[in-house]
Write a protein that holds these residues in place. Structure first.
Motif, mmCIF file in Angstrom:
data_model
loop_
_atom_site.group_PDB
_atom_site.id
_atom_site.type_symbol
_atom_site.label_atom_id
_atom_site.label_comp_id
_atom_site.label_asym_id
_atom_site.label_seq_id
_atom_site.Cartn_x
_atom_site.Cartn_y
_atom_site.Cartn_z
ATOM 1 N N ALA A 146 0.729 -1.213 0.104
ATOM 2 C CA ALA A 146 0.022 0.055 0.052
ATOM 3 C C ALA A 146 0.800 1.302 -0.012
ATOM 4 O O ALA A 146 2.155 1.307 0.258
ATOM 5 N N ALA A 147 0.182 2.216 -0.155
ATOM 6 C CA ALA A 147 0.825 3.615 -0.161
ATOM 7 C C ALA A 147 0.056 4.790 0.269
ATOM 8 O O ALA A 147 -1.344 4.529 0.021
ATOM 9 N N ARG A 148 0.452 5.621 1.352
ATOM 10 C CA ARG A 148 -0.260 6.739 1.446
ATOM 11 C C ARG A 148 0.668 8.201 1.693
ATOM 12 O O ARG A 148 1.647 8.006 2.072
ATOM 13 N N GLY A 149 -0.054 9.027 1.087
ATOM 14 C CA GLY A 149 0.626 10.410 1.067
ATOM 15 C C GLY A 149 0.999 10.757 2.631
ATOM 16 O O GLY A 149 -0.048 10.573 3.553
ATOM 17 N N ALA A 150 1.856 11.543 3.001
ATOM 18 C CA ALA A 150 2.114 12.110 4.407
ATOM 19 C C ALA A 150 3.033 13.206 4.059
ATOM 20 O O ALA A 150 3.775 13.260 3.402
#
Length: 108
Positions: free
Chosen positions: A45-49
């Motif tokens: 998965a990937a998530r912006g932060a």
């Protein structure tokens, strides 16, 4: 479930922390290579932060390796310039021949 050993195509470097006193009551932490492992790298998965006012992303992966050196959440794995922080480690099969390692990678 036993993974196919032919999938272990990437050479990852296992690094362990080394702490030395900084002379002011704290420690300096560096990492040193302790082993090179054949591994399979599976993106999850990937998530912006935003961290320290810098936009980027945190990517999660699962890494499969043959059991061998003791790996804990204090270790990290390296693939060239890419660094993977170990989040969790568990046996993948009942015989304890393979490990599944959940990792996070920060991309800025």
């Amino acid at each position: 479930m036993t993974p196919d050993p032919g999938r272990l195509r990437r050479r990852l470097v296992l690094e362990a922390p080394v702490e030395t006193a900084d002379g002011a009551g704290g420690v300096l932490r560096a990492f040193t290579a302790v082993a090179t492992l054949w591994a399979a790298l599976e993106p999850r998965a990937a998530r912006g932060a935003v961290e320290a006012d810098a936009a980027g992303a945190t990517l999660t992966h699962r890494i499969l390796v043959r059991a061998g050196p003791q790996i804990t959440t204090r270790h990290r794995l390296r693939l060239g310039p890419r660094m993977f922080r170990v989040v969790a480690v568990r046996d993948l099969d009942a015989a304890g021949r393979f490990l599944a390692i959940d990792v996070e990678e920060r991309v800025d």
